[in-house]
Design a protein around this motif. Structure first.
Motif, short mmCIF file in Angstrom:
data_model
loop_
_atom_site.label_atom_id
_atom_site.label_comp_id
_atom_site.label_asym_id
_atom_site.label_seq_id
_atom_site.Cartn_x
_atom_site.Cartn_y
_atom_site.Cartn_z
N GLY A 405 0.81 -1.21 0.00
CA GLY A 405 0.00 0.00 0.00
C GLY A 405 0.84 1.25 0.00
N LEU A 406 1.93 1.22 0.73
CA LEU A 406 2.85 2.35 0.80
C LEU A 406 3.43 2.66 -0.58
N ASP A 407 3.88 1.63 -1.28
CA ASP A 407 4.47 1.82 -2.61
C ASP A 407 3.44 2.34 -3.62
N ALA A 408 2.23 1.76 -3.58
CA ALA A 408 1.18 2.16 -4.52
C ALA A 408 0.77 3.61 -4.28
N ALA A 409 0.66 4.00 -3.02
CA ALA A 409 0.27 5.38 -2.70
C ALA A 409 1.36 6.36 -3.10
N GLU A 410 2.63 6.00 -2.88
CA GLU A 410 3.72 6.89 -3.26
C GLU A 410 3.72 7.13 -4.77
N GLU A 411 3.52 6.07 -5.53
CA GLU A 411 3.48 6.22 -6.99
C GLU A 411 2.33 7.12 -7.41
N ALA A 412 1.17 6.95 -6.76
CA ALA A 412 -0.01 7.76 -7.10
C ALA A 412 0.24 9.23 -6.76
N VAL A 413 0.88 9.50 -5.64
CA VAL A 413 1.17 10.88 -5.26
C VAL A 413 2.14 11.52 -6.25
N ARG A 414 3.15 10.79 -6.66
CA ARG A 414 4.13 11.33 -7.62
C ARG A 414 3.44 11.68 -8.94
N ARG A 415 2.48 10.85 -9.35
CA ARG A 415 1.72 11.15 -10.58
C ARG A 415 0.84 12.38 -10.39
N ALA A 416 0.34 12.57 -9.17
CA ALA A 416 -0.64 13.63 -8.92
C ALA A 416 -0.02 15.03 -8.89
N TYR A 417 1.23 15.13 -8.45
CA TYR A 417 1.88 16.44 -8.31
C TYR A 417 2.65 16.78 -9.58
N ARG A 418 2.35 17.94 -10.14
CA ARG A 418 3.09 18.44 -11.29
C ARG A 418 3.85 19.69 -10.85
N ILE A 419 5.15 19.66 -11.01
CA ILE A 419 5.99 20.77 -10.57
C ILE A 419 6.52 21.50 -11.79
N GLY A 420 6.28 22.81 -11.84
CA GLY A 420 6.71 23.62 -12.97
C GLY A 420 7.40 24.88 -12.50
#
Length: 434
Positions: A405-420
């Motif tokens: 669950g930890l790994d899946a959530a981390e991947e989802a968070v990384r996809r969710a944040y867009r840094i520009g």
């Protein structure tokens, strides 16, 4: 009256009479209308729509399909309803704030489904809290404390429960008049004097576009008034999580810390106080919304709202020292990990729905109504739109039950944040409909 003729009339775009709508609702409630007929009626309404008068008739018929509360209290009875979002723990602070100002708030809430969290699931993360009390206890807590946050009983608007279940599996949930009737039938059954709607808009909202959110808000306000209940609506932003925490126990902790002024998320505070001001205005306790905002803020700042929250929790079976020792009482996940920014810049956008689904991946939400919920898991410290980050700056912290669950959530968070490069901004309150 033949159900098939009512369906045919709506299919052809004709306006249904009050008696025809009442007959359809009776068929839904009593199972004399088959599942196929209910689905056909929902689909016909989805495509043909309803007039305000039809939607009001449907609302009142569904209200009268079950028990209707009657209150005998020395003040106004008012509630708020939200279309749902991520990190939306507004109800937990709003009910005690408004109660501390002299109104009564019998807040009947729902469970989370999909990417949106449920107020009921949050409250049930408090040990011993009875979210489905009998009517006598519900009335007692509302009358003595001023508010109670509980779940819908089967006695309230039973027609809506069956109708929604069929709509959910026939792709007809998004009909504005049917959403309107579903929400208002339960609120009218709760015996309210007034209602304030919080209609979310943005990528984490049920209605993702501003135009559709305004359409729904205007429909609810108009139909509610036609049905005899004063109602105003706020359209609020859900293009980022409202609170910095998303989950069940973590949002309760966030709410208590908000009430006792350990930490208050700025956007969350504006939405809470704006809704509180609107509720006090509609209740007749203040003359204008600016005064309502100020009165609500005073109840928050001087500790009255926190006291009411603690009494509500104790009255519904929770710990009597919950506000003082909330961190000791709330469950905690065994695994904790920060998610760090991979590049330097500003938070340009957040896929809010993706954050909500990350909580679901952890076990803190539901894919279907029968799924269990883990109250301890969640995501905390979510940074806001526009915030500057360096490489390694924590975007948030994940609280998980297991490594998967930890790994899946981390991947989802990384996809969710867009840094520009450019900072982004969003207003918490976008429109007031009164």
């Amino acid at each position: 009256m033949l159900i098939s003729e009512i369906i045919r009339k709506k299919r052809d775009g004709d306006t249904l009479t009050e008696s025809e709508i009442a007959a359809m609702v009776a068929g839904i409630t009593e199972d004399t209308a088959s599942e196929g007929q209910v689905a056909a009626f929902a689909m016909a309404t989805f495509f043909q729509g309803m007039t305000r008068e039809e939607a009001a008739a449907l609302t009142l018929a569904m209200r009268d399909s079950g028990e209707v509360f009657r209150w005998d209290l020395d003040g106004p009875v008012v509630d708020k309803h939200s279309t749902g979002g991520v990190g939306d723990n507004v109800s937990l602070m709003l009910a005690p704030i408004v109660a501390a100002c002299g109104a009564y708030v019998p807040m009947i809430s729902g469970r989370g489904l999909g990417h949106t969290g449920g107020t009921l699931d949050k409250m049930e993360s408090i040990p011993g809290y009875n979210a489905v009390p009998d009517n006598d206890l519900f009335r007692k807590v509302v009358g003595t404390v001023g508010c109670a946050i509980i779940g819908q009983t089967t006695a309230l608007a039973p027609a809506d429960k069956r109708f929604y279940g069929i709509r959910d599996v026939t792709a007809t949930v998004e009909s504005v008049p049917l959403i309107t009737a579903s929400i208002l039938s339960k609120k009218l059954a709760a015996g309210l004097d007034a209602l304030v709607m919080d209609v979310k808009t943005g990528n984490g909202a049920f209605m993702p576009t501003f135009e559709r959110s305004v359409e729904l808000a205007e429909s609810i306000v108009s139909v509610s008034r036609t049905a005899g209940m004063p109602c105003n609506a706020l359209v609020t932003g859900m293009d980022q999580p409202l609170a910095r925490d998303a989950g069940n126990a973590v949002e309760v902790k966030n709410a208590v810390e908000f009430l006792i002024e350990v930490h208050r998320d700025v956007r969350l505070e504006w939405v809470v106080l704006a809704l509180a001001g609107e509720m006090l205005l509609l209740s007749g306790l203040v003359d204008d919304r600016d005064t309502g905002f100020s009165v609500a803020r005073a109840a928050l700042e001087d500790g009255r709202a926190a006291e009411v929250f603690g009494r509500m929790v104790a009255g519904l079976g929770g710990p009597r020292d919950f506000v003082e020792r909330y961190d000791d009482h709330l469950p905690k996940a065994p695994l904790v990990r920060d998610v760090e920014a991979p590049v330097e810049g500003h938070v340009e956008s957040i896929d809010t729905r993706g954050i909500g689904l990350a909580v679901v991946e952890l076990g803190g939400g539901r894919r279907k109504a029968t799924d269990p919920v883990d109250p301890a898991v969640g995501i905390t410290g979510l940074i806001d739109l526009g915030q500057a980050v360096a490489v390694g700056t924590p975007l948030c912290t994940i609280h998980a039950r297991d490594e998967a669950g930890l790994d899946a959530a981390e991947e989802a968070v990384r996809r969710a944040y867009r840094i520009g490069e450019a900072p982004a901004q969003s207003d918490p309150v976008l429109k007031v409909i009164d």
